[in-house]
Design a protein around this motif. Structure first.
Motif, PDB file in Angstrom:
ATOM      1  N   TYR A  68      -7.270  -0.696  -2.478  1.00  0.00           N
ATOM      2  CA  TYR A  68      -6.977  -0.432  -3.878  1.00  0.00           C
ATOM      3  C   TYR A  68      -5.840  -1.282  -4.428  1.00  0.00           C
TER       4      TYR A  68
ATOM      5  N   LYS B 107      -3.070   8.933   5.508  1.00  0.00           N
ATOM      6  CA  LYS B 107      -1.632   8.866   5.271  1.00  0.00           C
ATOM      7  C   LYS B 107      -1.110  10.174   4.672  1.00  0.00           C
ATOM      8  N   LEU B 108      -1.899  10.738   3.775  1.00  0.00           N
ATOM      9  CA  LEU B 108      -1.463  11.937   3.062  1.00  0.00           C
ATOM     10  C   LEU B 108      -1.745  13.230   3.825  1.00  0.00           C
TER      11      LEU B 108
ATOM     12  N   TRP C  93      -7.694   5.172   4.552  1.00  0.00           N
ATOM     13  CA  TRP C  93      -6.288   4.929   4.881  1.00  0.00           C
ATOM     14  C   TRP C  93      -5.363   5.859   4.107  1.00  0.00           C
ATOM     15  N   SER C  94      -5.571   5.973   2.798  1.00  0.00           N
ATOM     16  CA  SER C  94      -4.673   6.787   1.976  1.00  0.00           C
ATOM     17  C   SER C  94      -4.801   8.269   2.318  1.00  0.00           C
TER      18      SER C  94
ATOM     19  N   THR D 149      -7.789   5.023  -5.840  1.00  0.00           N
ATOM     20  CA  THR D 149      -6.789   4.961  -4.772  1.00  0.00           C
ATOM     21  C   THR D 149      -7.215   5.736  -3.529  1.00  0.00           C
TER      22      THR D 149
ATOM     23  N   ARG E 118       0.833  -1.205   0.000  1.00  0.00           N
ATOM     24  CA  ARG E 118       0.000   0.000   0.000  1.00  0.00           C
ATOM     25  C   ARG E 118       0.866   1.253   0.000  1.00  0.00           C
ATOM     26  N   ASN E 119       1.879   1.264   0.856  1.00  0.00           N
ATOM     27  CA  ASN E 119       2.768   2.427   0.945  1.00  0.00           C
ATOM     28  C   ASN E 119       3.516   2.671  -0.374  1.00  0.00           C
TER      29      ASN E 119
ATOM     30  N   LEU F  12       1.040   3.902  -3.079  1.00  0.00           N
ATOM     31  CA  LEU F  12       0.640   5.273  -2.779  1.00  0.00           C
ATOM     32  C   LEU F  12       1.764   6.248  -3.123  1.00  0.00           C
ATOM     33  N   LYS F  13       2.996   5.840  -2.871  1.00  0.00           N
ATOM     34  CA  LYS F  13       4.151   6.681  -3.184  1.00  0.00           C
ATOM     35  C   LYS F  13       4.262   6.921  -4.687  1.00  0.00           C
TER      36      LYS F  13
ATOM     37  N   THR G 136       1.638   9.408  -5.871  1.00  0.00           N
ATOM     38  CA  THR G 136       1.673  10.768  -5.301  1.00  0.00           C
ATOM     39  C   THR G 136       2.970  11.508  -5.587  1.00  0.00           C
TER      40      THR G 136
ATOM     41  N   SER H 180      -9.031   6.303  -0.254  1.00  0.00           N
ATOM     42  CA  SER H 180      -9.642   5.535   0.830  1.00  0.00           C
ATOM     43  C   SER H 180      -9.358   6.278   2.128  1.00  0.00           C
TER      44      SER H 180
END
Length: 229
Positions: free
Chosen positions: A178, A165-166, A161-162, A157, A79-80, A83-84, A87, A159
């Motif tokens: 996702y 995180k951001l 969680w995301s 993407t 996930r990390n 996401l990276k 972004t 959610s």
């Protein structure tokens, strides 16, 4: 009669001197414009090298994303990583090649393209700048495909969680994983593959530009060296 002959000879000498002077001035102008075009070509080479480096990074990220999608595992690490990429990665970026053509534009606008006396060199310069202008259409296609992929994938993407995180903020969105689900998303996968193929196509075009640039610089250097003598 003798005076007439002397006058005629004087006129012919004056015309000859004027012709030599014009030829000398035109040669100087030719070297100036060729030197400017050479500087532009060197700038194009630097730009192409930077784009090639960017493309290498982007293609590596594309295949890393495809690898993560194929695993279909909702781990914290996956996930990390995903996401990276979405972004701070290069996946949504495009590096366009815009030839630096100030010297060539000045030559054309002056209406003195014949200043470049060697026809082969003149034609090669013209062909190079015409080919770089035609590449604009291909770049527009790449930009549109990247934009469409971004508009399609970003909502998938998002959610709780995301966003947490951001932004560090809490939202009441429906939870979705996702990482799972994209492995059978034909549109997402085909878009990634299409971007990869576009990178390959762009790379082949830029590689051809590089070859033409190298040939042109060698020819210009030879012309300048010969004229200086």
């Amino acid at each position: 009669m003798g005076e007439i002959i002397l006058v005629v000879i004087g006129i012919l000498i004056a015309l000859s001197i004027n012709k030599l002077n014009n030829s000398y001035q035109n040669s100087k102008k030719e070297i100036i414009i060729l030197s400017e075009i050479r500087e532009n070509l060197v700038a194009d080479t630097i730009q192409i090298n930077r784009i090639a480096k960017f493309h290498k990074t982007k293609k590596k990220e594309i295949y890393s994303i495809l690898h993560l999608i194929s695993q279909n595992k909702p781990s914290e690490e996956n996930r990390n990583t995903l996401l990276k990429y979405f972004t701070t990665g290069t996946i949504f970026e495009i590096k366009e090649f815009h030839s630096k053509s100030v010297g060539y534009a000045n030559l054309i606008n002056s209406g003195n393209i014949e200043l470049i006396k060697e026809r082969k060199l003149r034609n090669l310069i013209t062909q190079y700048y015409l080919s770089t202008s035609k590449n604009i259409g291909a770049m527009e296609v790449a930009k549109n495909n990247t934009r469409q992929f971004k508009e399609y994938i970003i909502p998938k993407t998002i959610s709780n969680w995301s966003l947490k995180k951001l932004t560090g903020l809490d939202f009441e969105l429906e939870n979705q994983e996702y990482v799972v689900g994209l492995n059978n998303d034909k549109k997402a996968i085909s878009s990634l593959m299409q971007m990869s193929m576009q990178i390959d196509f762009s790379g082949s075009v830029l590689s051809e530009f590089q070859k033409n640039i190298k040939d042109l610089i060698n020819r210009i250097d030879l012309k300048i060296k010969t004229t200086d003598k």
